[in-house]
Design a protein around this motif. Sequence first.
Motif, PDB file in Angstrom:
ATOM      1  N   LEU A  77       8.991  -1.739   2.653  1.00 31.69           N
ATOM      2  CA  LEU A  77       8.848  -0.312   2.925  1.00 31.69           C
ATOM      3  C   LEU A  77       7.419   0.144   2.592  1.00 31.69           C
ATOM      4  CD1 LEU A  77      10.208   2.335   3.758  1.00 31.69           C
ATOM      5  CD2 LEU A  77      10.928   2.613   1.385  1.00 31.69           C
ATOM      6  N   THR A  78       6.911  -0.300   1.460  1.00 37.21           N
ATOM      7  CA  THR A  78       5.547   0.052   1.061  1.00 37.21           C
ATOM      8  C   THR A  78       4.534  -0.549   2.026  1.00 37.21           C
ATOM      9  OG1 THR A  78       6.271   0.134  -1.248  1.00 37.21           O
ATOM     10  CG2 THR A  78       3.895   0.034  -0.846  1.00 37.21           C
ATOM     11  N   MET A  79       4.759  -1.785   2.448  1.00 37.99           N
ATOM     12  CA  MET A  79       3.864  -2.415   3.428  1.00 37.99           C
ATOM     13  C   MET A  79       3.786  -1.569   4.699  1.00 37.99           C
ATOM     14  SD  MET A  79       4.894  -6.402   3.403  1.00 37.99           S
ATOM     15  CE  MET A  79       4.031  -7.566   2.379  1.00 37.99           C
ATOM     16  N   LEU A  80       4.931  -1.150   5.194  1.00 34.60           N
ATOM     17  CA  LEU A  80       4.941  -0.358   6.424  1.00 34.60           C
ATOM     18  C   LEU A  80       4.227   0.969   6.233  1.00 34.60           C
ATOM     19  CD1 LEU A  80       8.532  -1.059   7.761  1.00 34.60           C
ATOM     20  CD2 LEU A  80       6.370  -1.809   8.767  1.00 34.60           C
ATOM     21  N   LYS A  81       4.419   1.599   5.073  1.00 35.69           N
ATOM     22  CA  LYS A  81       3.730   2.867   4.824  1.00 35.69           C
ATOM     23  C   LYS A  81       2.219   2.649   4.763  1.00 35.69           C
ATOM     24  CE  LYS A  81       3.357   7.228   4.083  1.00 35.69           C
ATOM     25  NZ  LYS A  81       3.587   8.194   5.149  1.00 35.69           N
ATOM     26  N   ILE A  82       1.768   1.570   4.141  1.00 37.57           N
ATOM     27  CA  ILE A  82       0.339   1.252   4.116  1.00 37.57           C
ATOM     28  C   ILE A  82      -0.165   1.002   5.537  1.00 37.57           C
ATOM     29  CG2 ILE A  82      -1.358  -0.499   3.412  1.00 37.57           C
ATOM     30  CD1 ILE A  82       0.307  -0.756   0.777  1.00 37.57           C
ATOM     31  N   LEU A  83       0.604   0.254   6.323  1.00 36.35           N
ATOM     32  CA  LEU A  83       0.206  -0.062   7.697  1.00 36.35           C
ATOM     33  C   LEU A  83       0.215   1.166   8.602  1.00 36.35           C
ATOM     34  CD1 LEU A  83       1.956  -3.520   8.165  1.00 36.35           C
ATOM     35  CD2 LEU A  83      -0.494  -3.065   7.824  1.00 36.35           C
ATOM     36  N   ASP A  84       0.858   2.225   8.157  1.00 32.58           N
ATOM     37  CA  ASP A  84       0.843   3.487   8.907  1.00 32.58           C
ATOM     38  C   ASP A  84      -0.578   4.051   8.960  1.00 32.58           C
ATOM     39  OD1 ASP A  84       1.744   5.742  10.281  1.00 32.58           O
ATOM     40  OD2 ASP A  84       2.443   6.744   8.466  1.00 32.58           O
ATOM     41  N   ASP A  85      -1.395   3.720   7.939  1.00 31.76           N
ATOM     42  CA  ASP A  85      -2.762   4.234   7.866  1.00 31.76           C
ATOM     43  C   ASP A  85      -3.846   3.175   7.995  1.00 31.76           C
ATOM     44  OD1 ASP A  85      -2.114   6.963   7.449  1.00 31.76           O
ATOM     45  OD2 ASP A  85      -1.675   6.546   5.348  1.00 31.76           O
ATOM     46  N   HIS A  86      -3.526   1.917   7.673  1.00 39.10           N
ATOM     47  CA  HIS A  86      -4.542   0.866   7.601  1.00 39.10           C
ATOM     48  C   HIS A  86      -3.997  -0.448   8.151  1.00 39.10           C
ATOM     49  CE1 HIS A  86      -6.852   3.336   4.782  1.00 39.10           C
ATOM     50  NE2 HIS A  86      -5.699   3.582   4.182  1.00 39.10           N
ATOM     51  N   ASP A  87      -4.835  -1.189   8.859  1.00 43.24           N
ATOM     52  CA  ASP A  87      -4.517  -2.578   9.175  1.00 43.24           C
ATOM     53  C   ASP A  87      -4.795  -3.386   7.912  1.00 43.24           C
ATOM     54  OD1 ASP A  87      -4.225  -1.567  11.700  1.00 43.24           O
ATOM     55  OD2 ASP A  87      -5.900  -2.663  12.578  1.00 43.24           O
ATOM     56  N   CYS A  88      -3.962  -4.370   7.639  1.00 37.32           N
ATOM     57  CA  CYS A  88      -4.150  -5.193   6.438  1.00 37.32           C
ATOM     58  C   CYS A  88      -3.884  -6.652   6.764  1.00 37.32           C
ATOM     59  CB  CYS A  88      -3.188  -4.773   5.329  1.00 37.32           C
ATOM     60  SG  CYS A  88      -3.590  -3.211   4.542  1.00 37.32           S
ATOM     61  N   CYS A  89      -4.457  -7.514   5.941  1.00 41.04           N
ATOM     62  CA  CYS A  89      -4.174  -8.938   6.049  1.00 41.04           C
ATOM     63  C   CYS A  89      -3.310  -9.355   4.856  1.00 41.04           C
ATOM     64  CB  CYS A  89      -5.464  -9.757   6.118  1.00 41.04           C
ATOM     65  SG  CYS A  89      -6.431  -9.735   4.623  1.00 41.04           S
ATOM     66  N   VAL A  90      -2.779 -10.540   4.926  1.00 41.83           N
ATOM     67  CA  VAL A  90      -1.896 -11.050   3.875  1.00 41.83           C
ATOM     68  C   VAL A  90      -2.587 -11.002   2.517  1.00 41.83           C
ATOM     69  CG1 VAL A  90      -0.710 -13.110   3.019  1.00 41.83           C
ATOM     70  CG2 VAL A  90      -0.528 -12.483   5.427  1.00 41.83           C
ATOM     71  N   CYS A  91      -3.858 -11.390   2.481  1.00 44.75           N
ATOM     72  CA  CYS A  91      -4.561 -11.457   1.198  1.00 44.75           C
ATOM     73  C   CYS A  91      -4.640 -10.088   0.524  1.00 44.75           C
ATOM     74  CB  CYS A  91      -5.936 -12.086   1.350  1.00 44.75           C
ATOM     75  SG  CYS A  91      -6.980 -11.334   2.592  1.00 44.75           S
ATOM     76  N   GLU A  92      -4.758  -9.016   1.302  1.00 41.40           N
ATOM     77  CA  GLU A  92      -4.769  -7.680   0.711  1.00 41.40           C
ATOM     78  C   GLU A  92      -3.409  -7.345   0.111  1.00 41.40           C
ATOM     79  OE1 GLU A  92      -8.012  -5.097   3.045  1.00 41.40           O
ATOM     80  OE2 GLU A  92      -6.396  -5.883   4.302  1.00 41.40           O
ATOM     81  N   PHE A  93      -2.341  -7.693   0.821  1.00 40.42           N
ATOM     82  CA  PHE A  93      -0.997  -7.438   0.290  1.00 40.42           C
ATOM     83  C   PHE A  93      -0.732  -8.263  -0.971  1.00 40.42           C
ATOM     84  CE2 PHE A  93       0.362  -6.003   4.711  1.00 40.42           C
ATOM     85  CZ  PHE A  93       0.395  -4.656   4.358  1.00 40.42           C
ATOM     86  N   VAL A  94      -1.249  -9.480  -1.013  1.00 37.59           N
ATOM     87  CA  VAL A  94      -1.104 -10.319  -2.212  1.00 37.59           C
ATOM     88  C   VAL A  94      -1.703  -9.592  -3.408  1.00 37.59           C
ATOM     89  CG1 VAL A  94      -1.920 -12.447  -3.314  1.00 37.59           C
ATOM     90  CG2 VAL A  94      -0.931 -12.537  -1.020  1.00 37.59           C
ATOM     91  N   GLU A  95      -2.891  -9.015  -3.228  1.00 37.71           N
ATOM     92  CA  GLU A  95      -3.551  -8.278  -4.311  1.00 37.71           C
ATOM     93  C   GLU A  95      -2.799  -7.002  -4.667  1.00 37.71           C
ATOM     94  OE1 GLU A  95      -6.257  -8.941  -6.303  1.00 37.71           O
ATOM     95  OE2 GLU A  95      -6.114 -10.943  -5.438  1.00 37.71           O
ATOM     96  N   ILE A  96      -2.377  -6.249  -3.664  1.00 35.67           N
ATOM     97  CA  ILE A  96      -1.685  -4.980  -3.914  1.00 35.67           C
ATOM     98  C   ILE A  96      -0.399  -5.194  -4.698  1.00 35.67           C
ATOM     99  CG2 ILE A  96      -0.371  -3.125  -2.782  1.00 35.67           C
ATOM    100  CD1 ILE A  96      -2.555  -3.214  -0.554  1.00 35.67           C
ATOM    101  N   PHE A  97       0.395  -6.165  -4.276  1.00 32.32           N
ATOM    102  CA  PHE A  97       1.718  -6.369  -4.876  1.00 32.32           C
ATOM    103  C   PHE A  97       1.713  -7.389  -6.011  1.00 32.32           C
ATOM    104  CE2 PHE A  97       2.603  -4.811  -0.566  1.00 32.32           C
ATOM    105  CZ  PHE A  97       3.344  -3.686  -0.894  1.00 32.32           C
ATOM    106  N   GLN A  98       0.551  -8.029  -6.236  1.00 36.91           N
ATOM    107  CA  GLN A  98       0.463  -9.075  -7.260  1.00 36.91           C
ATOM    108  C   GLN A  98       1.599 -10.082  -7.066  1.00 36.91           C
ATOM    109  OE1 GLN A  98      -2.131  -9.448  -9.851  1.00 36.91           O
ATOM    110  NE2 GLN A  98      -2.913  -8.339  -8.077  1.00 36.91           N
ATOM    111  N   ALA A  99       1.732 -10.523  -5.825  1.00 41.91           N
ATOM    112  CA  ALA A  99       2.781 -11.469  -5.426  1.00 41.91           C
ATOM    113  C   ALA A  99       2.115 -12.711  -4.845  1.00 41.91           C
ATOM    114  CB  ALA A  99       3.699 -10.827  -4.390  1.00 41.91           C
ATOM    115  N   THR A 100       2.896 -13.742  -4.671  1.00 39.79           N
ATOM    116  CA  THR A 100       2.357 -14.967  -4.092  1.00 39.79           C
ATOM    117  C   THR A 100       2.187 -14.806  -2.582  1.00 39.79           C
ATOM    118  OG1 THR A 100       4.519 -15.943  -3.673  1.00 39.79           O
ATOM    119  CG2 THR A 100       3.512 -16.367  -5.851  1.00 39.79           C
TER     120      THR A 100
END
Length: 114
Positions: A24-47
């Motif tokens: 849900l958070t990914m989709l909300k971020i993508l509503d305003d910005h294109d992102c790559c996997v590496c950015e999501f890794v940093e945002i969510f502190q996930a693998t």
Amino acid sequence: MLNINIEMDMASEILKLLGHETRLTMLKILDDHDCCVCEFVEIFQATQPAISQHIRKLKDSGLIKEERRGQWIFYSLNKEYEHYDFLIKLLNLLPCQNEKLKKLELNGTRIQCN
């Protein structure tokens, strides 16, 4: 006001995907910005594999699309998605998530994939 007609089973499938806070958070971020996997890794502190699984589910459903830019793949909302109006109506009810990307920038940890 948008005229949104959607079958109950399709609404249920979309809501199941949105039922996970990360997606849900990914989709909300993508509503305003294109992102790559590496950015999501940093945002969510996930693998990377965990983030890739979330992206795969969103992509397989048609909610997001990908675009290759050089060696990187960027994701964005799929505005051609059959039920895009339904999705946007839901996302518009949520708080902005731009601070997550701004925090990465301030910390110097936003990945520049250009």
